[in-house]
Design a protein around this motif. Structure first.
Motif, short mmCIF file in Angstrom:
data_model
loop_
_atom_site.label_atom_id
_atom_site.label_comp_id
_atom_site.label_asym_id
_atom_site.label_seq_id
_atom_site.Cartn_x
_atom_site.Cartn_y
_atom_site.Cartn_z
N GLU A 13 0.90 -1.12 0.17
CA GLU A 13 0.01 0.04 -0.09
C GLU A 13 0.87 1.23 0.10
OE1 GLU A 13 -3.49 0.39 -0.20
OE2 GLU A 13 -3.43 -1.71 -0.88
N LEU A 14 1.81 1.25 0.72
CA LEU A 14 2.89 2.30 0.82
C LEU A 14 3.53 2.67 -0.69
CD1 LEU A 14 4.56 4.42 2.21
CD2 LEU A 14 6.19 2.59 3.03
N MET A 15 3.83 1.49 -1.21
CA MET A 15 4.72 1.70 -2.62
C MET A 15 3.68 2.22 -3.38
SD MET A 15 7.83 1.06 -2.29
CE MET A 15 8.83 0.27 -0.83
N THR A 16 2.54 1.68 -3.49
CA THR A 16 1.30 2.30 -4.49
C THR A 16 1.23 3.70 -4.09
OG1 THR A 16 0.17 -0.19 -4.39
CG2 THR A 16 -1.07 1.87 -5.01
N THR A 17 1.12 4.13 -2.95
CA THR A 17 0.91 5.63 -2.70
C THR A 17 2.09 6.25 -3.01
OG1 THR A 17 -0.46 5.02 -0.73
CG2 THR A 17 0.60 7.11 -0.76
N LEU A 18 3.24 5.70 -3.14
CA LEU A 18 4.52 6.43 -3.54
C LEU A 18 4.46 6.73 -5.18
CD1 LEU A 18 7.45 5.02 -1.22
CD2 LEU A 18 6.11 7.42 -1.03
N VAL A 19 3.91 5.88 -5.69
CA VAL A 19 3.99 5.78 -7.36
C VAL A 19 2.99 6.87 -7.51
CG1 VAL A 19 3.38 4.69 -9.35
CG2 VAL A 19 4.49 3.41 -7.71
N THR A 20 1.81 6.77 -6.87
CA THR A 20 0.83 8.07 -7.09
C THR A 20 1.67 9.33 -6.66
OG1 THR A 20 -1.10 6.50 -6.46
CG2 THR A 20 -1.31 8.89 -6.44
N TYR A 21 2.26 9.57 -5.76
CA TYR A 21 2.84 10.66 -5.49
C TYR A 21 3.83 11.14 -6.47
CZ TYR A 21 0.90 10.84 -0.71
OH TYR A 21 -0.26 11.03 0.47
N ALA A 22 4.60 10.31 -6.99
CA ALA A 22 5.71 10.48 -8.03
C ALA A 22 4.97 11.01 -9.09
CB ALA A 22 6.31 9.11 -8.09
N ALA A 115 7.33 -5.75 -2.24
CA ALA A 115 6.30 -4.74 -2.30
C ALA A 115 6.27 -3.81 -3.47
CB ALA A 115 6.46 -3.69 -1.16
N ILE A 116 7.13 -3.45 -4.12
CA ILE A 116 7.30 -2.68 -5.21
C ILE A 116 6.87 -3.64 -6.44
CG2 ILE A 116 9.71 -2.91 -5.93
CD1 ILE A 116 7.52 0.36 -6.28
N PHE A 117 7.25 -4.88 -6.33
CA PHE A 117 6.60 -5.82 -7.09
C PHE A 117 5.27 -6.04 -7.37
CE2 PHE A 117 5.08 -10.16 -8.31
CZ PHE A 117 5.58 -10.21 -9.49
N TYR A 118 4.52 -6.21 -6.11
CA TYR A 118 3.26 -6.39 -6.13
C TYR A 118 2.49 -4.83 -6.68
CZ TYR A 118 3.23 -10.97 -4.68
OH TYR A 118 3.23 -12.32 -4.56
N ALA A 119 3.05 -3.67 -5.84
CA ALA A 119 2.44 -2.48 -6.16
C ALA A 119 2.49 -2.21 -7.64
CB ALA A 119 3.13 -1.41 -5.49
N LEU A 120 3.35 -2.44 -8.65
CA LEU A 120 3.39 -2.07 -9.86
C LEU A 120 2.69 -3.10 -10.73
CD1 LEU A 120 7.26 -0.75 -10.29
CD2 LEU A 120 4.86 0.44 -10.23
N GLN A 121 2.71 -4.30 -10.07
CA GLN A 121 2.05 -5.30 -11.07
C GLN A 121 0.63 -5.10 -11.10
OE1 GLN A 121 1.85 -9.45 -9.43
NE2 GLN A 121 2.62 -10.41 -11.19
N GLY A 122 -0.19 -4.56 -9.94
CA GLY A 122 -1.43 -4.28 -10.09
C GLY A 122 -1.81 -2.77 -9.91
N TYR A 123 -1.03 -1.71 -10.29
CA TYR A 123 -1.15 -0.34 -10.21
C TYR A 123 -2.19 0.01 -11.04
CZ TYR A 123 -0.48 4.44 -9.41
OH TYR A 123 -0.83 5.70 -8.89
N PRO A 124 -3.46 0.70 -10.40
CA PRO A 124 -4.56 1.19 -11.33
C PRO A 124 -4.19 2.55 -11.79
CG PRO A 124 -4.82 1.86 -8.81
CD PRO A 124 -3.50 1.14 -8.98
N TYR A 125 -3.58 2.36 -13.15
CA TYR A 125 -3.02 3.53 -13.89
C TYR A 125 -4.29 4.19 -14.58
CZ TYR A 125 1.38 1.07 -14.19
OH TYR A 125 2.75 0.38 -13.96
N ASP A 126 -4.10 5.55 -14.58
CA ASP A 126 -5.16 6.42 -15.14
C ASP A 126 -4.82 6.36 -16.64
OD1 ASP A 126 -6.38 8.27 -16.52
OD2 ASP A 126 -5.82 9.77 -14.87
N GLN A 127 -5.84 5.66 -17.31
CA GLN A 127 -5.80 5.27 -19.01
C GLN A 127 -5.35 6.24 -19.82
OE1 GLN A 127 -5.86 2.00 -19.87
NE2 GLN A 127 -5.85 1.63 -17.46
N ASN A 128 -5.68 7.76 -19.26
CA ASN A 128 -5.08 8.76 -20.07
C ASN A 128 -3.41 9.11 -20.23
OD1 ASN A 128 -7.76 9.73 -20.85
ND2 ASN A 128 -7.89 10.59 -18.56
N TYR A 129 -2.85 8.23 -19.17
CA TYR A 129 -1.38 8.38 -19.23
C TYR A 129 -0.84 7.57 -18.93
CZ TYR A 129 -2.99 13.22 -17.77
OH TYR A 129 -3.60 14.36 -18.01
#
Length: 222
Positions: A13-22, A115-129
């Motif tokens: 969850e932390l890594m997913t949040t960090l991807v969003t922040y980045a 954690a970063i493996f799972y975070a990126l594997q299932g990350y909910p990308y915005d389809q516009n980007y």
């Protein structure tokens, strides 16, 4: 796999949040890109874990340098295990080397890597980007197979760099890994989301540069 995901769920969850922040950071500078966000996050993660990586690399290098003397002791006391163990302990103490010192930093880093493996594997990308460079989607495998090739190549370069200096049985094992690991990583990258493979490649490049300067510093101290 689901069992591991549940164990590391808070860090995922932390890594997913960090991807969003980045990603939000790339939006702030006027270039919204998940690809750039993943690259930035990878560099930050590797920089934060750098002290542990340095300790691990130094321990590994020290053990490689001891290989010839260890081989001599193994040959000399091959029929006396107790004496061999005692002499090996004396050698480690004399050279200031702890054979387990390289394991602890790796164990500390593993939860973050998983954690970063799972975070990126299932990350909910915005389809516009979700597009990046030639990639139609960071959430899907590279249709042009460029990333799997780069992941295999970067892994091979890392393996070659790590294996330099190894001797005897260790050198033979490293040689096998230098062939096997790049092929394995390249193969699984064929089906991994592109965002995850980008993380692996950037991580390898960062560590290659890091190890280059660490090895250079160790050589200068001799």
């Amino acid at each position: 796999m689901e069992f591991l995901s549940s164990i590391f769920h808070p860090i995922v969850e932390l890594m997913t949040t960090l991807v969003t922040y980045a990603f939000q950071l790339t939006q702030m500078v006027g270039y919204p890109s998940y690809g750039v966000a993943i690259i930035l996050l990878t560099i930050v993660i590797k920089a934060v874990l750098a002290p542990l990586t340095v300790k691990q690399i130094k321990s590994m290098k020290a053990m490689q340098e001891l290989q010839p003397r260890m081989k001599e002791l193994q040959d000399k006391y091959k029929n006396d295990p107790a004496k061999l163990q005692a002499e090996m302990g004396t050698l480690y103490k004399e050279m200031g080397v702890n054979p387990l010192a390289g394991c602890l930093p790796l164990l500390v880093q593993m939860p973050f890597l998983i954690a970063i493996f799972y975070a990126l594997q299932g990350y909910p990308y915005d389809q516009n980007y979700v597009q990046f460079l030639w990639l139609p989607s960071l959430g899907e495998p590279d249709p042009m197979y460029i990333l799997p090739v780069l992941s295999a190549l970067s892994t091979w370069i890392m393996s070659k760099q790590t294996s330099s200096g190894a001797t005897g049985a260790a050198a033979q094992q490293q040689k096998i890994m230098t062939i096997f690991m790049p092929l394995f990583i390249g193969y699984i990258s064929l089906n991994f989301p592109s965002g995850l493979v980008i993380y692996w490649i950037v991580s390898n490049v960062f560590q290659f540069v890091q190890q280059h300067f660490i090895y250079k510093s160790l050589e200068a101290k001799k």
